[in-house]
Design a protein around this motif. Structure first.
Motif, PDB file in Angstrom:
ATOM      1  N   GLY A  11       0.874  -1.334   0.048  1.00 15.01           N
ATOM      2  CA  GLY A  11       0.073  -0.025   0.055  1.00 15.01           C
ATOM      3  C   GLY A  11       1.086   1.354   0.063  1.00 15.01           C
ATOM      4  N   GLU A  12       0.090   2.385   0.275  1.00 20.04           N
ATOM      5  CA  GLU A  12       1.135   3.647   0.262  1.00 20.04           C
ATOM      6  C   GLU A  12       1.922   3.705   1.587  1.00 20.04           C
ATOM      7  N   ARG A  13       3.118   4.636   1.180  1.00 19.04           N
ATOM      8  CA  ARG A  13       3.948   4.302   2.522  1.00 19.04           C
ATOM      9  C   ARG A  13       3.589   4.826   3.779  1.00 19.04           C
ATOM     10  N   GLN A  14       2.461   5.759   3.660  1.00 16.58           N
ATOM     11  CA  GLN A  14       1.984   6.317   5.038  1.00 16.58           C
ATOM     12  C   GLN A  14       1.144   5.300   5.529  1.00 16.58           C
ATOM     13  N   GLU A  15       0.338   4.432   4.832  1.00 14.87           N
ATOM     14  CA  GLU A  15      -0.290   3.213   5.702  1.00 14.87           C
ATOM     15  C   GLU A  15       0.317   2.103   6.268  1.00 14.87           C
ATOM     16  N   ARG A  16       1.708   2.000   5.300  1.00 14.91           N
ATOM     17  CA  ARG A  16       2.682   1.048   5.724  1.00 14.91           C
ATOM     18  C   ARG A  16       3.431   1.486   7.209  1.00 14.91           C
ATOM     19  N   MET A  17       3.617   2.781   7.135  1.00 11.90           N
ATOM     20  CA  MET A  17       4.191   3.637   8.397  1.00 11.90           C
ATOM     21  C   MET A  17       3.312   3.234   9.590  1.00 11.90           C
ATOM     22  N   ARG A  18       1.947   3.480   9.317  1.00 15.01           N
ATOM     23  CA  ARG A  18       1.074   3.277  10.319  1.00 15.01           C
ATOM     24  C   ARG A  18       1.002   1.793  10.822  1.00 15.01           C
ATOM     25  N   ALA A  19       1.083   0.999   9.752  1.00 13.98           N
ATOM     26  CA  ALA A  19       1.063  -0.539  10.044  1.00 13.98           C
ATOM     27  C   ALA A  19       2.180  -0.925  10.912  1.00 13.98           C
ATOM     28  N   PHE A  20       3.457  -0.303  10.597  1.00 12.26           N
ATOM     29  CA  PHE A  20       4.665  -0.837  11.449  1.00 12.26           C
ATOM     30  C   PHE A  20       4.576  -0.070  12.805  1.00 12.26           C
ATOM     31  N   ALA A  21       4.086   1.071  13.089  1.00 13.80           N
ATOM     32  CA  ALA A  21       3.869   1.682  14.483  1.00 13.80           C
ATOM     33  C   ALA A  21       2.871   0.934  15.291  1.00 13.80           C
ATOM     34  N   ARG A  22       1.762   0.317  14.555  1.00 17.53           N
ATOM     35  CA  ARG A  22       0.484  -0.405  15.546  1.00 17.53           C
ATOM     36  C   ARG A  22       1.122  -1.563  15.822  1.00 17.53           C
ATOM     37  N   ARG A  23       2.191  -2.299  14.821  1.00 15.29           N
ATOM     38  CA  ARG A  23       2.588  -3.666  15.201  1.00 15.29           C
ATOM     39  C   ARG A  23       3.537  -3.628  16.284  1.00 15.29           C
ATOM     40  N   THR A  24       4.500  -2.576  16.464  1.00 12.48           N
ATOM     41  CA  THR A  24       5.589  -2.499  17.123  1.00 12.48           C
ATOM     42  C   THR A  24       5.430  -1.550  18.475  1.00 12.48           C
ATOM     43  N   GLY A  25       4.428  -0.695  18.403  1.00 16.08           N
ATOM     44  CA  GLY A  25       4.334   0.404  19.401  1.00 16.08           C
ATOM     45  C   GLY A  25       5.479   1.666  19.342  1.00 16.08           C
ATOM     46  N   ALA A  26       6.221   1.583  18.090  1.00 14.91           N
ATOM     47  CA  ALA A  26       7.078   2.564  18.000  1.00 14.91           C
ATOM     48  C   ALA A  26       6.696   3.876  17.404  1.00 14.91           C
ATOM     49  N   THR A  27       7.199   4.943  17.502  1.00 14.64           N
ATOM     50  CA  THR A  27       7.037   5.958  16.868  1.00 14.64           C
ATOM     51  C   THR A  27       7.801   5.711  15.433  1.00 14.64           C
ATOM     52  N   VAL A  28       7.167   6.022  14.287  1.00 12.77           N
ATOM     53  CA  VAL A  28       7.995   5.707  12.950  1.00 12.77           C
ATOM     54  C   VAL A  28       8.160   7.217  12.267  1.00 12.77           C
ATOM     55  N   ILE A  29       9.436   7.388  12.087  1.00 14.23           N
ATOM     56  CA  ILE A  29       9.656   8.624  11.479  1.00 14.23           C
ATOM     57  C   ILE A  29      10.618   8.526  10.135  1.00 14.23           C
ATOM     58  N   VAL A  30       9.957   9.139   8.865  1.00 15.51           N
ATOM     59  CA  VAL A  30      10.632   8.922   7.592  1.00 15.51           C
ATOM     60  C   VAL A  30      11.017  10.152   7.133  1.00 15.51           C
ATOM     61  N   THR A  31      12.424  10.383   6.844  1.00 13.92           N
ATOM     62  CA  THR A  31      12.739  11.693   6.303  1.00 13.92           C
ATOM     63  C   THR A  31      12.543  11.766   4.758  1.00 13.92           C
TER      64      THR A  31
END
Length: 299
Positions: free
Chosen positions: A195-215
């Motif tokens: 999917g879109e990068r933003q959705e994959r960022m959300r998915a990663f954050a929800r899976r791990t509990g981490a704050t995901v930051i992409v420059t």
């Protein structure tokens, strides 16, 4: 206290009209050396942002070692955790094109000798901020994440350079920082839904509990905790040299979080600092002081 566990290099930098293709030789116009290494760069950036910083790493017992840590020493970074090893000091070979883009090859040297047993020098404490990257053995990075968490420290992991074998532990960090390419590669390695990068960022954050930051380079920075997305613009600049911009961002972000700034403000200062680092050549020489960042944000 910010503790950086990571690499210390000496950068050997050649400026060329354009970056070469495979098997191609191009003429250079300038050569210089400068201290570098992602760990050292980020430690200096955090110190220039006004934080108290400790560096844990290793250099060789060679002619390059003194130059490799010179900026850290002058910047007031605590170097008591930096060992002198019989291996050579780490070296980065950097080509910089006329458009500011770069190509880098890294020879780890002493950085490869930083082992989990060295983490005793880090003296992690509750409330500390621990900043890590992937230019030392990944077993040490993994162990540092576990040790820091047990101590109650906040962890930031800059997932550069991309190493597929790190996918199993990147989610242990409180904050995961990647550029666009790195995040997309880790998303594939982790099997995140397409999917879109933003959705994959959300998915990663929800899976791990981490704050995901992409420059995003000139487009700024995007971050998510799994719910809302936060976007911060970069400064409008004409880059001279992008070497060290990402490390400057990471160091300033760590300093902002250590100072208890909210995430958006910490990202805003870090993005501005990363932009300013593109206005001068070299990694550590280009890292701005806090006052310069303050002026840029005001403007």
């Amino acid at each position: 206290m910010i503790t950086v566990v990571g690499s210390i290099n000496l950068d050997l930098i050649a400026t060329v009209n354009r970056l070469p293709g495979p098997g191609e030789t191009v003429p250079g116009s300038e050569f210089k050396s400068a201290p570098g290494g992602k760990g050292a760069n980020q430690a200096l950036a955090a110190a220039r942002a006004g934080a108290q910083v400790r560096m844990v790493g290793a250099v060789g017992k060679d002619a390059f070692a003194g130059e490799a840590i010179a900026y850290l020493r002058d910047g007031g970074v605590d170097l008591s955790g930096v060992a002198e090893m019989h291996a050579a000091t780490g070296i980065a070979l950097i080509l910089v094109g006329a458009d500011g883009e770069n190509m880098i090859a890294v020879v780890p040297g002493a950085n490869g000798t930083v082992v989990p047993g060295d983490l005793a020098k880090a003296q992690f404490r509750k409330g500390d901020v621990v900043l890590l990257q992937h230019e030392i053995p990944l077993s040490t990075v993994d162990a540092a994440l576990d040790t820091a968490r047990q101590a109650g420290a906040v962890t930031l992991l800059n997932t550069a350079p991309f190493r597929a074998e790190a996918a199993g532990f990147v989610g242990k960090a409180n904050y995961v920082i990647a550029n666009e390419t790195e995040f997309d590669l880790y998303a594939e390695a982790l099997g995140l839904p397409a999917g879109e990068r933003q959705e994959r960022m959300r998915a990663f954050a929800r899976r791990t509990g981490a704050t995901v930051i992409v420059t995003l380079g000139g487009d700024g920075v995007l971050a998510t905790t799994g719910d809302d997305l936060v976007h911060v613009d970069a400064l409008n600049i004409k880059p001279v040299d992008t070497v060290g911009a990402g490390d400057t961002f990471c160091g300033y972000l760590a300093a902002g979080l250590a100072a208890k700034l909210d995430l958006k403000e910490a990202l805003r200062r870090a993005a501005a600092a990363g932009s300013l680092a593109c206005l001068k050549p070299g990694a550590q020489p280009s890292i701005p002081l806090a006052a310069e960042v303050d002026d840029a944000i005001k403007d």
